[in-house]
Design a protein around this motif. Structure first.
Motif, PDB file in Angstrom:
ATOM      1  N   VAL A   1      -4.283  10.484   5.196  1.00 25.78           N
ATOM      2  CA  VAL A   1      -4.898   9.329   5.864  1.00 25.78           C
ATOM      3  C   VAL A   1      -6.393   9.315   5.583  1.00 25.78           C
ATOM      4  O   VAL A   1      -6.972   8.292   5.222  1.00 25.78           O
ATOM      5  N   GLN A   2      -7.018  10.461   5.742  1.00 27.71           N
ATOM      6  CA  GLN A   2      -8.461  10.553   5.534  1.00 27.71           C
ATOM      7  C   GLN A   2      -8.841  10.356   4.067  1.00 27.71           C
ATOM      8  O   GLN A   2      -9.816   9.677   3.756  1.00 27.71           O
ATOM      9  N   GLU A   3      -8.074  10.939   3.163  1.00 36.58           N
ATOM     10  CA  GLU A   3      -8.400  10.828   1.735  1.00 36.58           C
ATOM     11  C   GLU A   3      -8.269   9.396   1.220  1.00 36.58           C
ATOM     12  O   GLU A   3      -9.112   8.937   0.448  1.00 36.58           O
ATOM     13  N   PHE A   4      -7.229   8.687   1.656  1.00 41.48           N
ATOM     14  CA  PHE A   4      -6.951   7.368   1.093  1.00 41.48           C
ATOM     15  C   PHE A   4      -7.372   6.216   1.990  1.00 41.48           C
ATOM     16  O   PHE A   4      -7.301   5.058   1.580  1.00 41.48           O
ATOM     17  N   GLY A   5      -7.779   6.503   3.216  1.00 44.58           N
ATOM     18  CA  GLY A   5      -8.229   5.451   4.118  1.00 44.58           C
ATOM     19  C   GLY A   5      -7.134   4.465   4.503  1.00 44.58           C
ATOM     20  O   GLY A   5      -7.380   3.267   4.601  1.00 44.58           O
ATOM     21  N   VAL A   6      -5.933   4.991   4.682  1.00 43.27           N
ATOM     22  CA  VAL A   6      -4.797   4.152   5.058  1.00 43.27           C
ATOM     23  C   VAL A   6      -4.283   4.590   6.429  1.00 43.27           C
ATOM     24  O   VAL A   6      -4.669   5.639   6.942  1.00 43.27           O
ATOM     25  N   ALA A   7      -3.388   3.792   6.994  1.00 43.03           N
ATOM     26  CA  ALA A   7      -2.793   4.116   8.289  1.00 43.03           C
ATOM     27  C   ALA A   7      -1.761   5.237   8.132  1.00 43.03           C
ATOM     28  O   ALA A   7      -1.185   5.424   7.059  1.00 43.03           O
ATOM     29  N   ARG A   8      -1.533   5.933   9.227  1.00 39.81           N
ATOM     30  CA  ARG A   8      -0.553   7.023   9.214  1.00 39.81           C
ATOM     31  C   ARG A   8       0.837   6.496   8.833  1.00 39.81           C
ATOM     32  O   ARG A   8       1.585   7.165   8.120  1.00 39.81           O
ATOM     33  N   GLY A   9       1.184   5.303   9.289  1.00 45.03           N
ATOM     34  CA  GLY A   9       2.474   4.707   8.933  1.00 45.03           C
ATOM     35  C   GLY A   9       2.617   4.491   7.437  1.00 45.03           C
ATOM     36  O   GLY A   9       3.711   4.640   6.876  1.00 45.03           O
ATOM     37  N   THR A  10       1.521   4.166   6.785  1.00 49.12           N
ATOM     38  CA  THR A  10       1.528   3.992   5.330  1.00 49.12           C
ATOM     39  C   THR A  10       1.844   5.313   4.647  1.00 49.12           C
ATOM     40  O   THR A  10       2.650   5.370   3.712  1.00 49.12           O
ATOM     41  N   VAL A  11       1.225   6.383   5.131  1.00 41.72           N
ATOM     42  CA  VAL A  11       1.488   7.716   4.575  1.00 41.72           C
ATOM     43  C   VAL A  11       2.948   8.091   4.792  1.00 41.72           C
ATOM     44  O   VAL A  11       3.621   8.585   3.879  1.00 41.72           O
ATOM     45  N   ARG A  12       3.448   7.847   5.983  1.00 40.52           N
ATOM     46  CA  ARG A  12       4.846   8.203   6.291  1.00 40.52           C
ATOM     47  C   ARG A  12       5.817   7.463   5.383  1.00 40.52           C
ATOM     48  O   ARG A  12       6.789   8.049   4.892  1.00 40.52           O
ATOM     49  N   ARG A  13       5.564   6.183   5.170  1.00 38.64           N
ATOM     50  CA  ARG A  13       6.452   5.407   4.291  1.00 38.64           C
ATOM     51  C   ARG A  13       6.366   5.897   2.846  1.00 38.64           C
ATOM     52  O   ARG A  13       7.370   5.968   2.145  1.00 38.64           O
ATOM     53  N   ALA A  14       5.170   6.240   2.400  1.00 38.05           N
ATOM     54  CA  ALA A  14       4.999   6.753   1.037  1.00 38.05           C
ATOM     55  C   ALA A  14       5.745   8.073   0.864  1.00 38.05           C
ATOM     56  O   ALA A  14       6.434   8.283  -0.140  1.00 38.05           O
ATOM     57  N   VAL A  15       5.637   8.954   1.839  1.00 38.92           N
ATOM     58  CA  VAL A  15       6.332  10.247   1.769  1.00 38.92           C
ATOM     59  C   VAL A  15       7.844  10.035   1.818  1.00 38.92           C
ATOM     60  O   VAL A  15       8.591  10.726   1.119  1.00 38.92           O
ATOM     61  N   ALA A  16       8.305   9.052   2.580  1.00 43.06           N
ATOM     62  CA  ALA A  16       9.733   8.737   2.620  1.00 43.06           C
ATOM     63  C   ALA A  16      10.230   8.314   1.241  1.00 43.06           C
ATOM     64  O   ALA A  16      11.329   8.696   0.816  1.00 43.06           O
TER      65      ALA A  16
ATOM     66  N   PRO B   1       0.798  -1.236   0.000  1.00 38.74           N
ATOM     67  CA  PRO B   1       0.000   0.000   0.000  1.00 38.74           C
ATOM     68  C   PRO B   1       0.828   1.283   0.000  1.00 38.74           C
ATOM     69  O   PRO B   1       0.485   2.242  -0.688  1.00 38.74           O
ATOM     70  N   TYR B   2       1.939   1.307   0.722  1.00 40.55           N
ATOM     71  CA  TYR B   2       2.732   2.540   0.747  1.00 40.55           C
ATOM     72  C   TYR B   2       3.331   2.843  -0.620  1.00 40.55           C
ATOM     73  O   TYR B   2       3.442   4.000  -1.018  1.00 40.55           O
ATOM     74  N   ARG B   3       3.680   1.810  -1.373  1.00 41.41           N
ATOM     75  CA  ARG B   3       4.210   2.012  -2.726  1.00 41.41           C
ATOM     76  C   ARG B   3       3.102   2.498  -3.666  1.00 41.41           C
ATOM     77  O   ARG B   3       3.337   3.354  -4.518  1.00 41.41           O
ATOM     78  N   GLN B   4       1.902   1.936  -3.520  1.00 44.54           N
ATOM     79  CA  GLN B   4       0.771   2.398  -4.329  1.00 44.54           C
ATOM     80  C   GLN B   4       0.516   3.874  -4.067  1.00 44.54           C
ATOM     81  O   GLN B   4       0.315   4.661  -4.997  1.00 44.54           O
ATOM     82  N   LEU B   5       0.514   4.241  -2.782  1.00 42.53           N
ATOM     83  CA  LEU B   5       0.268   5.636  -2.415  1.00 42.53           C
ATOM     84  C   LEU B   5       1.382   6.531  -2.937  1.00 42.53           C
ATOM     85  O   LEU B   5       1.112   7.611  -3.474  1.00 42.53           O
ATOM     86  N   ALA B   6       2.625   6.098  -2.825  1.00 45.92           N
ATOM     87  CA  ALA B   6       3.749   6.888  -3.334  1.00 45.92           C
ATOM     88  C   ALA B   6       3.593   7.147  -4.833  1.00 45.92           C
ATOM     89  O   ALA B   6       3.855   8.260  -5.306  1.00 45.92           O
ATOM     90  N   GLU B   7       3.138   6.143  -5.571  1.00 43.07           N
ATOM     91  CA  GLU B   7       2.936   6.315  -7.015  1.00 43.07           C
ATOM     92  C   GLU B   7       1.841   7.340  -7.299  1.00 43.07           C
ATOM     93  O   GLU B   7       1.980   8.176  -8.195  1.00 43.07           O
TER      94      GLU B   7
END
Length: 82
Positions: free
Chosen positions: A40-55, A10-16
């Protein structure tokens, strides 16, 4: 949009998705991207997922983070081969 059980984490999908927004100029250089909470709210994912995507975006040179200020689109985003 994000497939939690898909072959790509999921974090890779979000990063893309976020990288595409930068490449399309939905977010302007030197301007902040939405906050972790907004993503988090827009994509319905965990905060950790967002952090990894931004990384991932940071590693690609698409964004930079300023402590206590947020994450911003890099001045001249490089071309990204996906």
């Amino acid at each position: 949009m994000i497939e939690p059980d898909g072959p790509v984490p999921p974090y890779r999908q979000l990063a893309e998705i976020l990288a595409e927004r930068i490449e399309r100029a939905d977010w302007q250089p030197n301007r902040p991207i939405p906050s972790e909470l907004q993503l988090v709210q827009e994509f319905g994912v965990a905060r950790g997922t967002v952090r990894r995507a931004v990384a991932v975006l940071r590693e690609l040179g698409l964004v930079f983070t300023v402590a206590h200020r947020g994450t911003y689109v890099a001045p001249s985003p490089p071309e990204v081969d996906q």
